[in-house]
Design a protein around this motif. Structure first.
Motif, PDB file in Angstrom:
ATOM      1  N   TYR A  94       0.834  -1.204   0.000  1.00 14.15           N
ATOM      2  CA  TYR A  94       0.000   0.000   0.000  1.00 14.15           C
ATOM      3  C   TYR A  94       0.868   1.252   0.000  1.00 14.15           C
ATOM      4  N   TRP A  95       1.940   1.216   0.765  1.00 11.28           N
ATOM      5  CA  TRP A  95       2.823   2.378   0.828  1.00 11.28           C
ATOM      6  C   TRP A  95       3.409   2.679  -0.550  1.00 11.28           C
ATOM      7  N   HIS A  96       3.905   1.637  -1.214  1.00 12.26           N
ATOM      8  CA  HIS A  96       4.593   1.839  -2.487  1.00 12.26           C
ATOM      9  C   HIS A  96       3.644   2.114  -3.650  1.00 12.26           C
ATOM     10  N   GLU A  97       2.441   1.528  -3.636  1.00 14.10           N
ATOM     11  CA  GLU A  97       1.570   1.598  -4.803  1.00 14.10           C
ATOM     12  C   GLU A  97       0.381   2.540  -4.645  1.00 14.10           C
ATOM     13  N   VAL A  98       0.152   3.025  -3.433  1.00 17.15           N
ATOM     14  CA  VAL A  98      -0.955   3.964  -3.224  1.00 17.15           C
ATOM     15  C   VAL A  98      -0.462   5.230  -2.535  1.00 17.15           C
ATOM     16  N   PHE A  99       0.167   5.080  -1.376  1.00 15.95           N
ATOM     17  CA  PHE A  99       0.541   6.272  -0.613  1.00 15.95           C
ATOM     18  C   PHE A  99       1.659   7.059  -1.293  1.00 15.95           C
ATOM     19  N   THR A 100       2.639   6.370  -1.852  1.00 15.60           N
ATOM     20  CA  THR A 100       3.704   7.067  -2.575  1.00 15.60           C
ATOM     21  C   THR A 100       3.138   7.814  -3.777  1.00 15.60           C
ATOM     22  N   TYR A 101       2.191   7.178  -4.466  1.00 14.41           N
ATOM     23  CA  TYR A 101       1.502   7.845  -5.587  1.00 14.41           C
ATOM     24  C   TYR A 101       0.813   9.115  -5.121  1.00 14.41           C
ATOM     25  N   LEU A 102       0.165   9.055  -3.930  1.00 20.23           N
ATOM     26  CA  LEU A 102      -0.509  10.238  -3.393  1.00 20.23           C
ATOM     27  C   LEU A 102       0.492  11.356  -3.116  1.00 20.23           C
ATOM     28  N   LEU A 103       1.607  11.019  -2.463  1.00 19.64           N
ATOM     29  CA  LEU A 103       2.600  12.035  -2.123  1.00 19.64           C
ATOM     30  C   LEU A 103       3.217  12.659  -3.364  1.00 19.64           C
ATOM     31  N   GLU A 104       3.581  11.826  -4.325  1.00 20.06           N
ATOM     32  CA  GLU A 104       4.207  12.333  -5.547  1.00 20.06           C
ATOM     33  C   GLU A 104       3.237  13.202  -6.337  1.00 20.06           C
ATOM     34  N   SER A 105       1.957  12.836  -6.304  1.00 20.15           N
ATOM     35  CA  SER A 105       0.956  13.628  -7.020  1.00 20.15           C
ATOM     36  C   SER A 105       0.822  15.015  -6.407  1.00 20.15           C
ATOM     37  N   TYR A 106       0.656  15.077  -5.091  1.00 19.77           N
ATOM     38  CA  TYR A 106       0.514  16.381  -4.443  1.00 19.77           C
ATOM     39  C   TYR A 106       1.775  17.221  -4.591  1.00 19.77           C
ATOM     40  N   GLU A 107       2.929  16.581  -4.523  1.00 22.77           N
ATOM     41  CA  GLU A 107       4.184  17.313  -4.668  1.00 22.77           C
ATOM     42  C   GLU A 107       4.329  17.885  -6.072  1.00 22.77           C
ATOM     43  N   GLY A 108       3.752  17.196  -7.055  1.00 18.43           N
ATOM     44  CA  GLY A 108       3.811  17.664  -8.433  1.00 18.43           C
ATOM     45  C   GLY A 108       2.678  18.591  -8.827  1.00 18.43           C
ATOM     46  N   GLY A 109       1.829  18.961  -7.873  1.00 21.44           N
ATOM     47  CA  GLY A 109       0.747  19.888  -8.149  1.00 21.44           C
ATOM     48  C   GLY A 109      -0.529  19.232  -8.632  1.00 21.44           C
ATOM     49  N   TYR A 110      -0.590  17.892  -8.575  1.00 15.55           N
ATOM     50  CA  TYR A 110      -1.766  17.171  -9.056  1.00 15.55           C
ATOM     51  C   TYR A 110      -2.722  16.848  -7.901  1.00 15.55           C
ATOM     52  N   THR A 111      -3.934  16.424  -8.254  1.00 15.91           N
ATOM     53  CA  THR A 111      -4.934  16.011  -7.275  1.00 15.91           C
ATOM     54  C   THR A 111      -5.192  14.519  -7.450  1.00 15.91           C
ATOM     55  N   PRO A 112      -4.638  13.668  -6.598  1.00  9.68           N
ATOM     56  CA  PRO A 112      -4.746  12.215  -6.787  1.00  9.68           C
ATOM     57  C   PRO A 112      -6.067  11.658  -6.274  1.00  9.68           C
ATOM     58  N   ASN A 113      -6.326  10.397  -6.599  1.00  4.32           N
ATOM     59  CA  ASN A 113      -7.464   9.684  -6.031  1.00  4.32           C
ATOM     60  C   ASN A 113      -6.958   8.346  -5.491  1.00  4.32           C
ATOM     61  N   PRO A 114      -6.551   8.313  -4.218  1.00  9.56           N
ATOM     62  CA  PRO A 114      -5.982   7.080  -3.663  1.00  9.56           C
ATOM     63  C   PRO A 114      -6.977   5.931  -3.588  1.00  9.56           C
ATOM     64  N   ASP A 115      -8.282   6.222  -3.495  1.00  8.54           N
ATOM     65  CA  ASP A 115      -9.273   5.143  -3.427  1.00  8.54           C
ATOM     66  C   ASP A 115      -9.314   4.353  -4.732  1.00  8.54           C
ATOM     67  N   ILE A 116      -9.238   5.050  -5.856  1.00  8.20           N
ATOM     68  CA  ILE A 116      -9.216   4.359  -7.145  1.00  8.20           C
ATOM     69  C   ILE A 116      -7.963   3.501  -7.270  1.00  8.20           C
ATOM     70  N   MET A 117      -6.821   4.042  -6.837  1.00  4.98           N
ATOM     71  CA  MET A 117      -5.572   3.299  -6.942  1.00  4.98           C
ATOM     72  C   MET A 117      -5.513   2.140  -5.948  1.00  4.98           C
ATOM     73  N   CYS A 118      -6.149   2.286  -4.794  1.00  6.13           N
ATOM     74  CA  CYS A 118      -6.207   1.195  -3.830  1.00  6.13           C
ATOM     75  C   CYS A 118      -6.995   0.021  -4.399  1.00  6.13           C
ATOM     76  N   ASN A 119      -8.133   0.308  -5.013  1.00  9.97           N
ATOM     77  CA  ASN A 119      -8.912  -0.767  -5.634  1.00  9.97           C
ATOM     78  C   ASN A 119      -8.141  -1.430  -6.769  1.00  9.97           C
ATOM     79  N   LYS A 120      -7.476  -0.615  -7.582  1.00 14.55           N
ATOM     80  CA  LYS A 120      -6.742  -1.148  -8.726  1.00 14.55           C
ATOM     81  C   LYS A 120      -5.565  -2.027  -8.302  1.00 14.55           C
TER      82      LYS A 120
END
Length: 397
Positions: free
Chosen positions: A75-101
């Protein structure tokens, strides 16, 4: 064909009733609790520990075995890291979609099939499958469609829009044709009243009762920048980092006589451009450009050739009403979506989810919005957004 079913048991009422219905249908049911997060919240409690206790209670009441599986690292590598990198890059992520995927319908699915020898998995999502709630219409070799839940207000196909065809073919959705009131009633009748009374989880699960702006600085370094008035170019205040703000969000800035709203974030300068008023035309657009889409069943025939059109509906926030749109596919497999109505704060990183009648076709991450109403002339929609030349210009923004 489907005898051994592994159900994801979160400790909530929906997954509890899904497990109960499967047991009553005569399936050989095993429950799995997915531990995805193991850090305490601001009160010192680990939310996963509390949920696991409830999952134990449910499994004993229903009389089914419970297995705990630890996916914290995944979860850390495939969802939470995605969330952090998205916000750091100015994007708005959706961790729920990525968690399901990546977790529920990949890691959990593979664990159930390989380690527990499951014929299929089941979840408490409000969604329907063209194979039926218990895969009674399953046909070997046929593709499955993901369909709206009967309960439109609770429909969760939005969050399942990136799930693979393989896992959906062997997934049961027992709650897809039920209303929430009936789910809670079943839980109470089965002696699970304490579970039925639990408050529904809202927002990002691991944040708990904290505000996002208090949570995210624990993981991302603050990088102060300026609030800049989009209309005047004047610096009107300072902020602690673009990762703390999302497009369209209101911000009270000391010294400003009016409430301002986030229009754009510049990751190079850390500046945030703001506009006065929640309905400022610069916040609205009718065009969305995406990266390559994920089609749940198959790519619609009308999009096989570039620059042909698909007429369907879409949303990019779970609770918003479906909106009619025209979808074009460019030569490099981007989607250009022309909305029938202007939409506020179209944010890069969010997923646009497409629907045709009851079917959830799939989704794609938004890369950017097309020209705003402000740039097109104070809210006037110009004709060039309705032809391919206009779409081509917008897709190169």
């Amino acid at each position: 064909m489907f005898r051994n079913i592994v159900v994801g048991l979160s400790g909530g009422v929906d997954s509890a009733v899904a497990a109960l219905l499967l047991k009553r249908k005569g399936f050989n049911v095993t429950a799995v609790f997915l531990r995805n997060w193991d850090t305490a919240d601001e009160t010192g409690k680990c939310l996963a520990d509390e949920d696991y206790k409830d999952a134990e209670y449910i499994s004993k009441k229903i009389n089914i075995p419970l297995v705990e599986v630890n996916f914290v690292k995944e979860y850390w590598h495939e969802v939470f890291t995605y969330l952090l990198e998205s916000y750091e890059g100015g994007y708005t992520p959706n961790p729920d979609i990525m968690c399901n995927k990546n977790i529920k319908f990949k890691k959990f699915y593979n664990f159930a099939r390989e380690n527990l020898k499951a014929d299929a998995i089941a979840t408490g999502h409000y969604a329907r499958s063209s194979f039926g709630p218990y895969l009674e219409d399953y046909k070997p070799g046929a593709k499955v469609k993901l369909l709206h839940a009967v309960n439109q207000k609770k429909d969760q196909t939005f969050f399942l829009s990136q799930v693979s065809q393989e896992s959906l073919q062997r997934c049961m959705f027992p709650l897809g044709e039920m209303m929430k009131t009936d789910v809670k009633k079943l839980a109470v009748e089965a002696g699970l009243g304490v579970i039925a009374q639990k408050p529904e989880s809202m927002g990002i699960c691991f944040i708990g009762t904290r505000t996002f702006q208090n949570f995210i600085p624990q993981y991302l370094e603050n990088k102060p920048g300026n609030f800049i008035n989009y209309e005047t170019g004047e610096v009107v205040g300072q902020h602690q980092g673009i990762h703390c703000w999302t497009l369209g969000q209101g911000c009270r800035i000391a010294g400003s006589s009016e409430k301002l709203f986030v229009l754009r974030k510049d990751i190079k300068t850390n500046d945030i451009f703001v506009v006065p008023g929640t309905d400022h035309p610069a916040l609205f657009s009718r065009i969305l450009i995406t990266s390559k889409p994920h089609w749940i069943c198959e790519e619609p025939e009308s999009l096989i050739d570039s620059w042909t059109v698909l007429n369907c509906e879409y949303r990019f926030q779970r609770n918003e009403k479906l909106c009619p749109c025209r979808v074009y596919k460019s030569s490099n497999n981007k989607l250009i979506i022309v909305s029938e109505k202007e939409k506020r704060a179209i944010s890069p990183g969010q997923f646009v989810v497409l629907y045709l009648n009851d079917e959830c076709l799939g989704s794609a991450p938004i890369t950017h919005a097309g020209p705003s109403l402000h740039s097109l002339g104070e809210g006037e929609i110009t004709s060039d957004v309705d032809d391919n030349d206009g779409l081509l210009r917008a897709s190169t923004v």
